[in-house]
Design a protein around this motif. Sequence first.
Motif: not given
Length: 422
Positions: A96-123
């Motif tokens: 996620f970290k590798k690909l998300a920072y390459k996105e040309k258009i970033l979101p207006d809002l992010i909804l992330s869920s626990i589990p998992t903490s690993e993915l949520s931390l990067e978000a």
Amino acid sequence: MIIWLIQRAEPTPHDNNGMQRLMRTGTLASELCDRGHQVVWWTSTFDHYNRKHRFKKDRRVQVSKGFEIQYLRGIGYKNNVSLTRIIDNNLVAVKFKKLAYKEKILPDLILSSIPTSELSLEATKLGKKNNIPVILDIRDLWPDVFLDVLPSYFRRVYPLFSKFIERKVRLSCQNASYITGITNKFVDWGVNHAGRIRNKYDQEFKLGYLPPHIAKVELDRGFKFWEGIGIKQNNNELIVSFIGTVGNVFDFEPIVEAAQILNKCDCNIKFIISGKGEKLGYLKNKCKNLKNIIFTGWIFNYQILSLLKISDIGIAPYMPIPSFLETISNKAAEYLFGSLPIALSVNKGPLFKLLKENNAGIFYGGSGEKLAEELLLVSKDKQILTYLKSRAFHTYENFLDGRIIYDKFINYLESLAQKNFN
């Protein structure tokens, strides 16, 4: 608006040819698109429920206009509670970290869920860096639920890396702009991990049930499936059904004990256990001589809806651990939508309170003997069953109707995005 949904373990529209029921994230994605928003759902290539990879590598797939899913390749795992799953969670987060920072258009809002903490931390890190509001949605008390069901051999090594998991949970909560959860207790858990005071934007949104659109021909197909294994509509049997993962987080022993007791008496009560999981083989072997308990394996939307219509009672065999004692699950909402009073294994918590106050359940306190006793009582008095079924649907309509809950949830997300714009 553009919104990213971060959830790596739920079914997606690509699973089992679209016949697998969608849960909170899948439903939100669909409803958000219907409102005209653009959605990217970030998830794993690994199908958590069917234990197989959907794709061989990372892949972006368009589901419909305005809705895409970004699949991230991990290694997968055999057991929900395992070192392999922890490794997989971390690999997916790295992707996620590798690909998300390459996105040309970033979101207006992010909804992330626990589990998992690993993915949520990067978000939450990405959100903080780019001034994007991130809502952290607490679905499980992770890793608390993990600890409650650890095998004995794993308990010896878990302390070696538990502090790293707990640290990621804490940082995810601290970095999040707002915290939501499936109950108020879950919201409080997240806020406490964030080390701050709860405010008006930290809100509860229950796991409401939104029934899928199933054509009549598919529903009839479902009824034929059940007829093929000896379960018919409008018969004289009391059908008690479980729909979900047959895993270590559920206590099936009282169900087996009740089935053994009822098998010895002249009563028309049958248990249907539908799902896959690490306990399935063990339970099938233990019940091989019982005629009143049927294991179907995994079932799909049309089979689930037809089973809800055939069944009389839905069973929730929860273990008495905090993640279950403090929640109202998808399973409960689904049963109640089907007018199924719930046979509940625990005698406290929000689900117990909801069912008790609305006369929509029976309670067996983890005792197989008590469960058998309660089911016999209901099976012998159709008036009691009819009353309980009417109260079950009343409870769904008034407290767990997905149309109402998801509408409020999306209104909330839109208001937070607007707040950020201002």
